[in-house]
Design an enzyme around this catalytic site. Structure first.
Site, PDB file in Angstrom:
ATOM      1  N   SER A 158       0.810  -1.228   0.000  1.00 13.69           N
ATOM      2  CA  SER A 158       0.000   0.000   0.000  1.00 13.69           C
ATOM      3  C   SER A 158       0.836   1.268   0.000  1.00 13.69           C
ATOM      4  O   SER A 158       0.718   2.114   0.903  1.00 13.69           O
ATOM      5  CB  SER A 158      -0.922  -0.021   1.207  1.00 13.69           C
ATOM      6  N   ARG A 173       7.963   6.180  -3.726  1.00 13.28           N
ATOM      7  CA  ARG A 173       8.360   6.777  -2.445  1.00 13.28           C
ATOM      8  C   ARG A 173       7.555   6.103  -1.342  1.00 13.28           C
ATOM      9  O   ARG A 173       6.482   5.568  -1.585  1.00 13.28           O
ATOM     10  CB  ARG A 173       8.114   8.290  -2.433  1.00 13.28           C
ATOM     11  N   ASP A 212      -3.695  -1.478  -1.894  1.00 19.17           N
ATOM     12  CA  ASP A 212      -4.842  -1.864  -1.050  1.00 19.17           C
ATOM     13  C   ASP A 212      -6.176  -1.349  -1.603  1.00 19.17           C
ATOM     14  O   ASP A 212      -7.218  -1.984  -1.430  1.00 19.17           O
ATOM     15  CB  ASP A 212      -4.650  -1.427   0.412  1.00 19.17           C
TER      16      ASP A 212
HETATM   17  C1  GLC Z   1      -0.943   5.894   1.167  1.00 18.30           C
HETATM   18  C2  GLC Z   1      -0.264   5.079   0.073  1.00 18.30           C
HETATM   19  C3  GLC Z   1      -1.279   4.412  -0.833  1.00 18.30           C
HETATM   20  C4  GLC Z   1      -2.298   3.634  -0.029  1.00 18.30           C
HETATM   21  C5  GLC Z   1      -2.925   4.544   1.031  1.00 18.30           C
HETATM   22  C6  GLC Z   1      -3.946   3.820   1.892  1.00 18.30           C
HETATM   23  O1  GLC Z   1      -1.585   6.958   0.583  1.00 18.30           O
HETATM   24  O2  GLC Z   1       0.588   5.911  -0.680  1.00 18.30           O
HETATM   25  O3  GLC Z   1      -0.645   3.547  -1.757  1.00 18.30           O
HETATM   26  O4  GLC Z   1      -3.279   3.114  -0.868  1.00 18.30           O
HETATM   27  O5  GLC Z   1      -1.917   5.088   1.849  1.00 18.30           O
HETATM   28  O6  GLC Z   1      -3.374   2.778   2.605  1.00 18.30           O
END
Ligand code: GLC
Length: 494
Positions: A158, A173, A212
């Protein structure tokens, strides 16, 4: 001056200052429109943006290579692993083919040192992930370790990755606290697979990488019994997956012809093979990193610049997600203290309870208790602040703190409605069918547990360009176990 008079004046000054702060957190209907339109503009720009442009700070709009959605009839036994903001989960998922599934899982809290220590390497992180995977297999599926039967795994990761195929992607990042530098630019599937192999688990093949939000979207499509069916005359269609938890983000289905950033040959190939749509991971946490339209208070600036691990990025997330709601309140309270308006029993900042002076020590869970406290003298609030921060408060102070909490959470929910309204508008899904309704699969601690969060999103949707009529056609559904089931579904098609 009498004691009562002094007391009234002190509270009056605090109350006035708090009202001024709360005012800065209000989003007008005009602002909702402005932000939604800018979000649509940013989506279009992101879809056309060349991947290799390192200076690009706009909406990432990442192609996921997921070109179809499940309908609930899929079946099979798969593994899923999920690295989120706080926990690492390994699960086995059995899809039963009738919208139902059974799931076994092992959840581990990510050790502090992997998050905090700047000298930690990718190897340490992925060794840990592989070790937890082995512990899961030993406990729930020792048979696979013995017979070596191949098992497909979907990996929910995520964080923003540059996805190059369904099963590969390099980290752009870190967000939500990780700081491990040497993972940047590396293929996270390769890293995980290598450590699984090294620890004797080469029977596991990590065949799909999913954000996610993508997992949540797919699992909602699988589980929703309304999916594409007629319910009292209407067709209900799942259109988006979103997360409002430690972080925030969303994924939706876009026409492949609009995904201009895909190399021309790849787009042509997909279209030729009959694929028409692809799920896009918007990474909306990074909406308006240049702060052209987002409401910005001095607290937002401080949190981003002084306390966050990725200054200048994910600025939308820093106003919306669970990781930051408490931090915003903490920063406001410290400012009020420095202005001599609150916690007058402490003579200097050094004497304040250290939890109040330490970044990220005030969790959104505490705010959720304060939000709905209607006990006499706001006793619940008193207890919650005392327990979490070791900070005694007066009734007058608690009244003001509750006002602040409600202003912060309302701004978060109103902002949360912006990308939803924008995606519904851009894709035209609300007008696709006469009486058509849409479902949004949501997951994350804030949307699930923060009192009133979903209804505040709904209020804001009604004020957005989709208006009350669009809001009525939109269902915000909680999609449980999104990332586990969703990753399994991705692995199934891989
Ligand atoms: C952050 C991450 C993203 C993820 C979100 C929720 O924004 O960059 O990839 O989906 O958190 O977990």
């Amino acid at each position: 001056m009498s004691f009562d008079k002094v007391h009234q004046e002190t509270h009056g000054r605090l109350s006035k200052a708090v009202d001024d702060v709360c005012e800065e957190f209000v989003l007008s209907p005009e602002k909702m429109h402005e932000l939604t339109n800018f979000f649509i503009e940013s989506m279009e720009k992101g879809l056309g943006q060349a991947k290799e442009d390192a200076d690009y700070r706009g909406l990432p709009m990442i192609p996921t290579y997921v070109t179809g959605l499940p309908n609930g009839t899929e079946s099979g036994m798969l593994l899923a692993a999920d690295l989120g903001g706080t926990n690492f989960r390994v699960c086995s998922v059995e899809l039963k083919g009738n919208h139902k599934f059974s799931l076994l899982q092992m959840k581990s809290k990510i050790p502090e040192e992997l998050l905090e220590d700047e000298t930690v390497t990718s190897d340490a992180l992925f060794t840990y992930l592989a070790r937890r995977t082995l512990a899961f297999l030993n406990k729930y599926h020792p048979e696979y370790l013995q017979n070596g039967e191949k098992l497909k795994m979907g990996f929910t990761f995520s964080y923003p990755v540059n996805q190059t195929s369904l099963s590969s992607g390099t980290l752009i990042r870190w967000t939500k606290g990780f700081k491990i530098k040497d993972t940047l630019g590396k293929d996270v599937v390769k890293l995980y697979q290598k450590h699984l192999d090294d620890q004797g688990m080469s029977m596991i093949r990590v065949v799909a990488l999913a954000n996610d939000t993508v997992g949540t979207f797919l699992s909602h499509c699988y589980c929703s019994e309304n999916n594409g069916s007629l319910t009292s005359g209407e067709i209900v269609e799942p259109v988006m997956g979103c997360i409002f938890g430690t972080g925030t983000n969303g994924a939706y289905l876009e026409k492949i012809e609009n995904v201009k950033k895909l190399p021309d040959e790849q787009r042509a190939e997909l279209l030729q093979s009959g694929k028409t749509h692809m799920v896009i991971n918007t990474e909306w946490g990074s909406f308006d990193n240049d702060l052209k339209h987002l409401p910005t208070t001095r607290y937002d600036i401080d949190i981003d610049q002084k306390f966050s691990s990725n200054p200048g990025f994910h600025l939308f997330e820093k106003r919306v997600s669970g990781m930051f709601l408490g931090e915003i309140l903490r920063n406001v309270l410290l400012d009020l203290f420095r202005r001599g308006l609150i916690f007058g029993q402490y003579t200097s900042e050094d004497h304040l309870p250290h939890r109040l002076t330490t970044a990220f020590e005030l969790s959104s869970e505490v705010l959720s208790h304060i939000e709905i406290d209607d006990s006499s003298q706001l006793r619940e609030t008193e207890l919650s602040i005392l327990q979490s921060l070791r900070l005694p408060t007066t009734y007058d102070e608690r009244i003001e703190i509750q006002k602040l909490v409600r202003a912060i959470s309302r701004r978060s929910a109103y902002l949360a409605a912006v990308p939803i309204a924008a995606i519904l508008t851009k894709t035209g899904v609300l007008n696709k069918r006469y009486h058509g309704e849409v479902e949004i699969g949501c997951d994350g601690s804030v949307v699930e547990y923060y009192p009133g969060f979903r209804s505040m999103i709904r209020h804001a949707l009604a004020l957005s360009p989709i208006g009350p009529e669009g809001e009525r056609k939109t269902h915000l559904c909680i999609a449980k176990d999104g990332s586990g089931v969703g990753a399994a579904l991705c692995a199934l098609v891989a």
